[in-house]
Design a protein around this motif. Sequence first.
Motif, PDB file in Angstrom:
ATOM      1  N   PRO A  88       0.784  -1.236   0.000  1.00  0.00           N
ATOM      2  CA  PRO A  88       0.000   0.000   0.000  1.00  0.00           C
ATOM      3  C   PRO A  88       0.818   1.289   0.000  1.00  0.00           C
ATOM      4  N   PRO A  89       1.959   1.371   0.710  1.00  0.00           N
ATOM      5  CA  PRO A  89       2.742   2.618   0.632  1.00  0.00           C
ATOM      6  C   PRO A  89       3.229   2.946  -0.767  1.00  0.00           C
ATOM      7  N   ALA A  90       3.268   1.957  -1.651  1.00  0.00           N
ATOM      8  CA  ALA A  90       3.655   2.217  -3.039  1.00  0.00           C
ATOM      9  C   ALA A  90       2.437   2.420  -3.930  1.00  0.00           C
ATOM     10  N   ILE A  91       1.372   1.651  -3.691  1.00  0.00           N
ATOM     11  CA  ILE A  91       0.179   1.728  -4.541  1.00  0.00           C
ATOM     12  C   ILE A  91      -0.541   3.059  -4.370  1.00  0.00           C
ATOM     13  N   LEU A  92      -0.745   3.481  -3.139  1.00  0.00           N
ATOM     14  CA  LEU A  92      -1.521   4.698  -2.893  1.00  0.00           C
ATOM     15  C   LEU A  92      -0.898   5.947  -3.522  1.00  0.00           C
ATOM     16  N   PRO A  93       0.383   6.207  -3.342  1.00  0.00           N
ATOM     17  CA  PRO A  93       0.942   7.396  -4.005  1.00  0.00           C
ATOM     18  C   PRO A  93       0.891   7.310  -5.524  1.00  0.00           C
ATOM     19  N   LEU A 126       5.729   3.823  -8.394  1.00  0.00           N
ATOM     20  CA  LEU A 126       5.280   2.578  -7.770  1.00  0.00           C
ATOM     21  C   LEU A 126       6.442   1.616  -7.535  1.00  0.00           C
ATOM     22  N   LEU A 127       7.254   1.407  -8.562  1.00  0.00           N
ATOM     23  CA  LEU A 127       8.333   0.427  -8.470  1.00  0.00           C
ATOM     24  C   LEU A 127       9.464   0.903  -7.569  1.00  0.00           C
ATOM     25  N   VAL A 128       9.761   2.189  -7.601  1.00  0.00           N
ATOM     26  CA  VAL A 128      10.835   2.714  -6.753  1.00  0.00           C
ATOM     27  C   VAL A 128      10.453   2.640  -5.281  1.00  0.00           C
ATOM     28  N   ILE A 129       9.229   3.039  -4.946  1.00  0.00           N
ATOM     29  CA  ILE A 129       8.791   2.949  -3.549  1.00  0.00           C
ATOM     30  C   ILE A 129       8.709   1.490  -3.121  1.00  0.00           C
ATOM     31  N   GLY A 130       8.217   0.625  -4.015  1.00  0.00           N
ATOM     32  CA  GLY A 130       8.168  -0.797  -3.697  1.00  0.00           C
ATOM     33  C   GLY A 130       9.543  -1.367  -3.408  1.00  0.00           C
ATOM     34  N   PHE A 131      10.530  -0.908  -4.152  1.00  0.00           N
ATOM     35  CA  PHE A 131      11.915  -1.328  -3.901  1.00  0.00           C
ATOM     36  C   PHE A 131      12.390  -0.850  -2.534  1.00  0.00           C
ATOM     37  N   ALA A 132      12.034   0.373  -2.161  1.00  0.00           N
ATOM     38  CA  ALA A 132      12.583   0.983  -0.951  1.00  0.00           C
ATOM     39  C   ALA A 132      11.983   0.425   0.332  1.00  0.00           C
ATOM     40  N   VAL A 133      10.702   0.050   0.318  1.00  0.00           N
ATOM     41  CA  VAL A 133      10.034  -0.295   1.581  1.00  0.00           C
ATOM     42  C   VAL A 133       9.897  -1.789   1.814  1.00  0.00           C
ATOM     43  N   ASN A 134      10.334  -2.627   0.875  1.00  0.00           N
ATOM     44  CA  ASN A 134      10.151  -4.067   1.018  1.00  0.00           C
ATOM     45  C   ASN A 134      11.474  -4.776   1.234  1.00  0.00           C
ATOM     46  N   ASP A 135      11.429  -5.856   2.045  1.00  0.00           N
ATOM     47  CA  ASP A 135      12.583  -6.738   2.076  1.00  0.00           C
ATOM     48  C   ASP A 135      12.616  -7.491   0.750  1.00  0.00           C
TER      49      ASP A 135
END
Length: 729
Positions: free
Chosen positions: A556-561, A688-697
Amino acid sequence: MAAAVAVLGVLAVLLGVGAAPAQAATTNAEGRAPLVVVGFSGVRWTDVSEQATPALASMTSGAIGTVAVRSVFTAACPADGWLGLSAGRRATDFDGTSAQHASAACAAVPSPAVATDVVGGPTTVPGFEEFRRIADGDTFGAVPGTLGSALSSVDSLAVGPGAAIALADTSGRVPDYVAASTPAEIGGYVQDALENGTRVVVVDAGVVRDPADLPSQEQAPAQSRAEQVAAVDARVAAVQRAVADSTGADATTLLAVSLADAGATAHLQFAAATGPRPGSGDYEGFLGSRSTRQTAIVQTTDLTPTVLALALGSDHGTPGLVGAPVTSTDAGTPAADRERKVRDLDAAAQAVQPLVGPFFTVWGASQILLYGVATLALRKAWGGTAGRRRILAWLRAVAVAFAAVCASTFLANTIPWWRAGDSTASHLLAVTGAVAVYVVVITALALLGPWRRHALGPLGFVGFVVAAVLAVDCATGSRLMTSSLNGLQPVVAGRFYGMGNPQFALFSAGALLFTVAVADWLVRGGRRRAAVVLVAVVGLLATYVDGVLGADFGGPPAILPAFGLLALVVAGVKVTPKRVVVLLGATLLVLAAISVADWLRPTDDQTHLGRFVQTVVDGGAWQVIERKGEQNLRILFSNWILSLVLALATVFIAVVLARPRVLGVAVLERAYERHPVLKPGLACLLVLLVIGFAVNDSGAAVPAVGAMLAVPLLIACITRVVEDGPTRT
């Protein structure tokens, strides 16, 4: 912005409702049945038969399943399993690296010195302080002794060295311990304990080590695998007789579980239970738990909350647990069908393991080849006008087929390809055929359906198919994702349901591409308000599917923005730094509120969100961050093909956004002019992909896998624009 805040508010309500399962039923202390846990290691369902292991086979009268025993390392040693039961988290007795563990012999489970020769003798587990020290140095937050400390007020008995580890408190002290190895001794102690009112009995029924699958430094046992399994079965039979002769089988819960692997190869292990289960009712059908949400799959860390729920009730309040009580489902399923199911689970897990690495290598390398061929084909006019048109048509079809692979890897599991022989070659041929069938179907529909008339049509269709397949699978138990080429691997025990990082990348990218295609069609038709509503609705649904059904904290932190920014652009609102900050802040506030609300519920009812809050409260947040960082670095440096795809795909997307003329003939500029939502949509995809990279293990997989869907579809779109020529709209 008011609309965006309203959407986030609705999202909070939906997530709060979706994350709140029914309150578990509890019983009072006087009504709780005694519990006997029989633990051993190295026994799989392929070892079980009525002739060779009558006691284990007879447990199909209750509920059966498999155990994912993955501990700190790939294969779990016997002590790892007992320490996992003790801590309720992954723990090990090995102080070294993964590379060292792969060849090292499993250490024998230490035998405590017996302080007295009668039931009730206290003892201390040798080396327990070392277990605690090793756990403190890991990033899993394990505290050996958690179970024993929680059961300090309950009459309990440990029979055998492994059981001593399980019931030791945090100092390593076991209040009641007996050393027993023969079936007669074990049965006698268990019967005496139950007749004298002992509430929890844990039995170490032995170890099975596979002579054909041992680490290089481990000496083969004197007995064959079959002989070792028979010895375990004899001890289980003795416990069964003791339970029947004391309290009666229906009045006592009996859990028989294999806690560790038999060698260097990880397998799903044997599990079965009879008698009363946590809450109410008896164990019947298949075992399961909320931590796996998989029929017939539980994990070692589920056993600790199971023991506590049976001994103390579901409101035991023990913090730091990552599993959930083992319960049962599908009562009434015939025993033969249940046995086929549990055998299939391990067969599929073993069949897919050697194929995953080669699949990603070939898929990644072929993607790189596609990028190069597409760049040349779009810049060069080979074969004149007619020849160029044929080349572009073939390139578009191939690009769509590449993207169709994403959904097809999951749909292939509708065909039991793992039953095709016993060799890796036969499994490779079978799964390749299954994937190819679905690739052909999806590609044909994308290129022949009514959406083919629009340049973004195939992009939107394939994106929708990928997102829909994953959404439906999440809602129905993640059956297609489990043991698939691009899915969840139960023997790894990283995730058993919902969206892992690769699945999140494909789902969210697919949902965003579908939204871009439809919103562009609406905007070009003069229906901008409908396009804004579409973006908001799909973004909300995507967040719900990923965050609740997919149980993905980092999604969600990546999808919402990404969807929020797309909604602003489609609405014609100028995107300013202030509005971006407000959007990100609102996202974090909603997620924090939901997580805290989940944390306030009873321990056994909490989801991954509440357990993360508890980790923060316990001071373990840095361990989580450290583990995420280590996993990302390990992936980037150990998988060169993934890293190369990540780099090239990032450059490709950045170039088509910033320097569209690089591909020649100003094709991207024409595409952006004809399709006003395409360029901002690609920018949102990058967000989406950059935030997904940053917040996920293991977040490095997010942009790489997402690009493997998005870039081929973007190539197909660009190719269609070139085919249409400069004047066609």
